[in-house]
Design a protein around this motif. Structure first.
Motif, PDB file in Angstrom:
ATOM      1  N   LEU A 251      39.085  45.315  42.114  1.00 51.22           N
ATOM      2  CA  LEU A 251      38.852  45.314  40.674  1.00 51.22           C
ATOM      3  C   LEU A 251      39.762  44.311  39.972  1.00 51.22           C
ATOM      4  O   LEU A 251      39.328  43.573  39.083  1.00 51.22           O
ATOM      5  N   LYS A 252      41.023  44.255  40.364  1.00 50.99           N
ATOM      6  CA  LYS A 252      41.956  43.308  39.752  1.00 50.99           C
ATOM      7  C   LYS A 252      41.540  41.868  40.037  1.00 50.99           C
ATOM      8  O   LYS A 252      41.610  40.997  39.154  1.00 50.99           O
ATOM      9  N   ILE A 253      41.112  41.611  41.265  1.00 53.74           N
ATOM     10  CA  ILE A 253      40.713  40.245  41.627  1.00 53.74           C
ATOM     11  C   ILE A 253      39.537  39.797  40.777  1.00 53.74           C
ATOM     12  O   ILE A 253      39.513  38.682  40.237  1.00 53.74           O
ATOM     13  N   VAL A 254      38.527  40.661  40.627  1.00 50.66           N
ATOM     14  CA  VAL A 254      37.326  40.292  39.872  1.00 50.66           C
ATOM     15  C   VAL A 254      37.648  40.099  38.398  1.00 50.66           C
ATOM     16  O   VAL A 254      37.195  39.136  37.768  1.00 50.66           O
ATOM     17  N   VAL A 255      38.437  41.000  37.820  1.00 44.38           N
ATOM     18  CA  VAL A 255      38.723  40.951  36.384  1.00 44.38           C
ATOM     19  C   VAL A 255      39.635  39.786  36.035  1.00 44.38           C
ATOM     20  O   VAL A 255      39.411  39.057  35.058  1.00 44.38           O
ATOM     21  N   PHE A 256      40.683  39.563  36.826  1.00 44.61           N
ATOM     22  CA  PHE A 256      41.683  38.548  36.488  1.00 44.61           C
ATOM     23  C   PHE A 256      41.307  37.149  36.961  1.00 44.61           C
ATOM     24  O   PHE A 256      41.919  36.175  36.538  1.00 44.61           O
ATOM     25  N   HIS A 257      40.320  37.042  37.854  1.00 42.10           N
ATOM     26  CA  HIS A 257      39.986  35.729  38.414  1.00 42.10           C
ATOM     27  C   HIS A 257      39.546  34.755  37.321  1.00 42.10           C
ATOM     28  O   HIS A 257      40.058  33.620  37.244  1.00 42.10           O
ATOM     29  N   TRP A 258      38.595  35.182  36.469  1.00 41.96           N
ATOM     30  CA  TRP A 258      38.090  34.273  35.455  1.00 41.96           C
ATOM     31  C   TRP A 258      39.134  33.987  34.396  1.00 41.96           C
ATOM     32  O   TRP A 258      39.150  32.888  33.804  1.00 41.96           O
ATOM     33  N   GLU A 259      40.010  34.930  34.133  1.00 41.91           N
ATOM     34  CA  GLU A 259      41.067  34.678  33.149  1.00 41.91           C
ATOM     35  C   GLU A 259      42.062  33.641  33.656  1.00 41.91           C
ATOM     36  O   GLU A 259      42.555  32.820  32.903  1.00 41.91           O
ATOM     37  N   GLU A 260      42.352  33.672  34.944  1.00 39.17           N
ATOM     38  CA  GLU A 260      43.250  32.682  35.511  1.00 39.17           C
ATOM     39  C   GLU A 260      42.615  31.297  35.566  1.00 39.17           C
ATOM     40  O   GLU A 260      43.272  30.273  35.389  1.00 39.17           O
ATOM     41  N   GLN A 261      41.275  31.267  35.793  1.00 40.11           N
ATOM     42  CA  GLN A 261      40.590  29.994  35.905  1.00 40.11           C
ATOM     43  C   GLN A 261      40.341  29.335  34.562  1.00 40.11           C
ATOM     44  O   GLN A 261      40.468  28.120  34.405  1.00 40.11           O
ATOM     45  N   TYR A 262      39.956  30.166  33.557  1.00 38.31           N
ATOM     46  CA  TYR A 262      39.516  29.612  32.285  1.00 38.31           C
ATOM     47  C   TYR A 262      40.374  30.053  31.108  1.00 38.31           C
ATOM     48  O   TYR A 262      40.052  29.745  29.954  1.00 38.31           O
ATOM     49  N   GLY A 263      41.440  30.820  31.381  1.00 45.54           N
ATOM     50  CA  GLY A 263      42.328  31.210  30.303  1.00 45.54           C
ATOM     51  C   GLY A 263      41.717  32.248  29.401  1.00 45.54           C
ATOM     52  O   GLY A 263      42.108  32.363  28.261  1.00 45.54           O
TER      53      GLY A 263
END
Length: 263
Positions: A251-263
């Protein structure tokens, strides 16, 4: 009178500027203290405002949307019957929007909505394939319904209510048009049906994002709860407490992945 021992103790204590506050934000929160959310950036605030405005339009009650669509189609059909259509580019059947978007509208729907369902179901289901397959199966049902109404039912109505002008002996549209005649019947607009159907389908699937912004906060609180055995109070309980450690990681990987990539 202060003794030498008390003076030494005072010297050993850290000064105020190096003391850590008993209540801190984020993952460095003190033990037993509910972690506070990180400070939002200007970009995040603006994006939330835009999303909130879009949701106001997107999540208008379905009954209201159906009523507005029905009224628009009814009066639009009357105008087309009694008033000549203007010779504009958008009124032509070969305009770019009609050819590349409306006529292949269901293909665009499967591509865009399918990707949305895949991502949301993978997040909500913590990567479980069975949950993802169950959610994706709705597209199969939707495709079958679209095919039934647009490819069979409308053609059935058109054949049953029509007649071939100039050749009464011909009983179906295909033979009439192939023979160079005109088939006159009650024609249900497949394009109008498709656009309304796609819109209602998108609205129903988009309900998955209701409360979506709270997932990050729930992850932070649940992670704090699991790291502190004394913090499992009723106020700190989250919907994620039944997840395993592996599911929490996914769940953390899916949720935080796009935030890390696109801010």
């Amino acid at each position: 009178m202060p003794t030498a021992a008390s003076s030494a103790t005072k010297k050993a204590r850290p000064t105020h500027q190096y003391q850590r506050s008993p209540i801190e934000k984020g993952r460095w929160a003190a033990k037993g203290t509910k972690p506070l959310p990180e400070q939002a950036t200007v970009q995040q605030v603006l994006s939330l405002i835009v999303v909130h405005g879009c949701r106001k339009v997107l999540f208008i009650q379905t009954e209201v949307k159906i009523m507005l669509y029905s009224i628009g189609l009814f009066f639009g059909s009357l105008l087309c019957d009694f008033l000549p259509l203007p010779k504009a580019y958008m009124g032509q059947k070969d305009n770019i929007f009609n050819v590349y978007f409306v006529k292949v509208g269901w293909a665009w729907t499967i591509l865009v909505v399918g990707a949305f369902i895949l991502l949301t179901s993978a997040t909500i289901g913590c990567g479980h394939r069975e949950i993802v397959k169950r959610h994706m199966s709705r597209l199969i049902v939707g495709t079958c319904l679209w095919f039934f109404w647009s490819q069979w039912f409308f053609s059935f109505i058109e054949n049953r209510t029509g007649s071939c002008l100039g050749k009464a002996i011909i009983r179906n549209k295909y033979d009439c048009n192939s023979g160079g005649f005109h088939w006159h019947s009650f024609d249900i607009s497949g394009h109008a049906f498709l656009l309304v159907y796609i819109n209602l389908l998108i609205v129903e699937e988009a309900k998955a994002i209701v409360g979506w912004e709270g997932i990050r906060d729930q992850i932070r609180i649940e992670g704090h709860n699991r790291g502190d055995t004394q913090s499992h109070s009723i106020e700190n309980k989250t919907p994620l407490e039944g997840l395993s450690e592996e599911e929490m990681v996914i769940l953390k990987i899916v949720v935080f992945h796009w935030e890390e990539q696109y801010g």
